[in-house]
Design an enzyme around this catalytic site. Sequence first.
Site, PDB file in Angstrom:
ATOM      1  N   ASP A 172      94.689  92.156  68.829  1.00  0.00           N
ATOM      2  CA  ASP A 172      94.033  91.010  69.846  1.00  0.00           C
ATOM      3  C   ASP A 172      92.696  90.585  69.399  1.00  0.00           C
ATOM      4  OD1 ASP A 172      96.771  91.044  70.742  1.00  0.00           O
ATOM      5  OD2 ASP A 172      96.139  92.154  72.516  1.00  0.00           O
ATOM      6  N   LYS A 217     101.948  85.588  67.309  1.00  0.00           N
ATOM      7  CA  LYS A 217     101.253  85.724  68.767  1.00  0.00           C
ATOM      8  C   LYS A 217     101.183  84.278  69.689  1.00  0.00           C
ATOM      9  CE  LYS A 217     100.249  90.010  68.294  1.00  0.00           C
ATOM     10  NZ  LYS A 217     100.859  91.036  69.157  1.00  0.00           N
ATOM     11  N   ARG A 237      92.740  83.587  72.964  1.00  0.00           N
ATOM     12  CA  ARG A 237      91.982  84.318  72.048  1.00  0.00           C
ATOM     13  C   ARG A 237      91.261  83.296  71.152  1.00  0.00           C
ATOM     14  NH1 ARG A 237      92.139  88.907  74.629  1.00  0.00           N
ATOM     15  NH2 ARG A 237      94.123  89.534  75.510  1.00  0.00           N
TER      16      ARG A 237
HETATM   17  C1  S3P Z   1     100.469  94.221  74.482  1.00  0.00           C
HETATM   18  C2  S3P Z   1     100.931  94.530  73.114  1.00  0.00           C
HETATM   19  C3  S3P Z   1     100.465  93.724  71.700  1.00  0.00           C
HETATM   20  C4  S3P Z   1      99.334  92.632  72.288  1.00  0.00           C
HETATM   21  C5  S3P Z   1      99.704  92.132  73.402  1.00  0.00           C
HETATM   22  C6  S3P Z   1      99.674  93.117  74.841  1.00  0.00           C
HETATM   23  C7  S3P Z   1     101.093  95.208  75.559  1.00  0.00           C
HETATM   24  O1  S3P Z   1     101.639  92.871  71.533  1.00  0.00           O
HETATM   25  O2  S3P Z   1      99.174  91.805  71.083  1.00  0.00           O
HETATM   26  O3  S3P Z   1      98.489  91.185  73.687  1.00  0.00           O
HETATM   27  O4  S3P Z   1     100.641  94.897  76.709  1.00  0.00           O
HETATM   28  O5  S3P Z   1     102.093  95.865  75.309  1.00  0.00           O
HETATM   29  P1  S3P Z   1     102.880  93.788  70.600  1.00  0.00           P
HETATM   30  O6  S3P Z   1     103.552  94.820  71.230  1.00  0.00           O
HETATM   31  O7  S3P Z   1     103.475  92.485  69.966  1.00  0.00           O
HETATM   32  O8  S3P Z   1     102.127  94.207  69.345  1.00  0.00           O
END
Ligand code: S3P
Length: 435
Positions: A321, A348, A394
């Site tokens: 992120d 995303k 973001r």
């Molecule tokens: C998150 C996991 C990440 C991240 C998201 C929050 C979480 O995503 O990018 O902002 O809280 O488990 P991914 O599981 O798709 O990598």
Amino acid sequence: MRTLHSVKRLSGEITVPGDKSISHRAVMFGSLAKGVTLVKGFLNSADCLSTMDCFQRLGVSIARDPKGPGTLLIHGAGMHGLTARGDEICRLDTGNSGTTTRIMSGILAPQPFASLLSGDDSVNSRPMRRVMDPLTQMGADITSVRGNGCAPLLIKGRPLTGITYHSPVASAQVKSAILCAGLYADGITTVYEPAKSRDHTERMLRAFGADIEEPGSFGVRIHPADELRTPGEITVPGDISSAAYYIAAASIVPGSEVLIRGVGINPTRDGILRAARAMGADITEVSRDDTGAEPIADLLVRTASLHGTVIEGSIIPTMIDELPAVCVMAAAAEGETIIRDAHELRVKESDRIEAMTNGLRSMGCAIIGTDDGFVIHGGAPLHGAPIACCKDHRIAMSFAVASLIADGETVLDDESCVRISYPGFFDDLESLVKE
Ligand code: S3P
């Protein structure tokens, strides 16, 4: 729309709001536990409120700010206490939150009622097969209503069985969905990932008494549970993903010195610190507290002359992120920065490779977006430009940072998306600006 200008320097202290990932999980596990959980430092942002709203609809009593701002009092319903409240299908709105949508699908799959998970246009175009596939293997009845592998997801609750799953993506959302389903399954559930993703679910489930092991470095195993027990209180650390904007800003704005207080520095999230230091950033941990479930530190960031680096491989999930903010640091750094293995940025809240490439290029940066990352030749002066934030928090915050060193006006088309993770961002940033 918001118009931003360059600033002379940044100085002062800032306490970033609570961690988004941990705030979601505090609501989820507090709701599934028996007993009362007091959450401190909860992130009052749109995404976390989506999760709270879902559990309130499922019959959980959650009071907001009962003991001051950022507190929640959750009267847990117990693992078997969620209800559809007499509706044939319980409809849940997950807003802009991929985390809510994916982890909830694992929680809802074993419930004795049907539910429909749906969010905004962005959430409803994000890939959900990554959770549908393993949950279906566990016996779940989960369908993409439009047949495109995205939400809305119709979930008809059924008994589940434990599986061993090798996830093709390092994703904490996928891992967490499977682990939550595994709590209810008949038998043991194990998830292996290609690289370690954030482990907040494992840490918090342990605090709620779940039986979790870690076979090998990229595996997690959960035993079914009869109940979760509340630890009584959960303190959410400051969000390192929000701190990333100040790390980038204080590094690139000349003469700056910013102390960021109470930042969660979990090793599965600290890639931004490692990558920024590899670029020459001056970041000092001025105090550190390892006594809670999550490590916390105050970070002192001073301006530094940055240089390019290569960011790839297993560090990527630990800073996924933060990569848009790192792109801005790379634009200000001398030489070439290469970012690889970050295909996930394409799925995303927006296609972040496209959004960062278009915006930074229009500000005068030599940047190429690749299939899975960027090649950035930094060091050229940036100039203000109109920026499409793509309704992505973001992206908006990263370009607010870029504007601090850009000549002329940087105009964000719609900055309201910062409410997703950091509603007070512009005021906080402004408080650090010094003449
Ligand atoms: C998150 C996991 C990440 C991240 C998201 C929050 C979480 O995503 O990018 O902002 O809280 O488990 P991914 O599981 O798709 O990598």
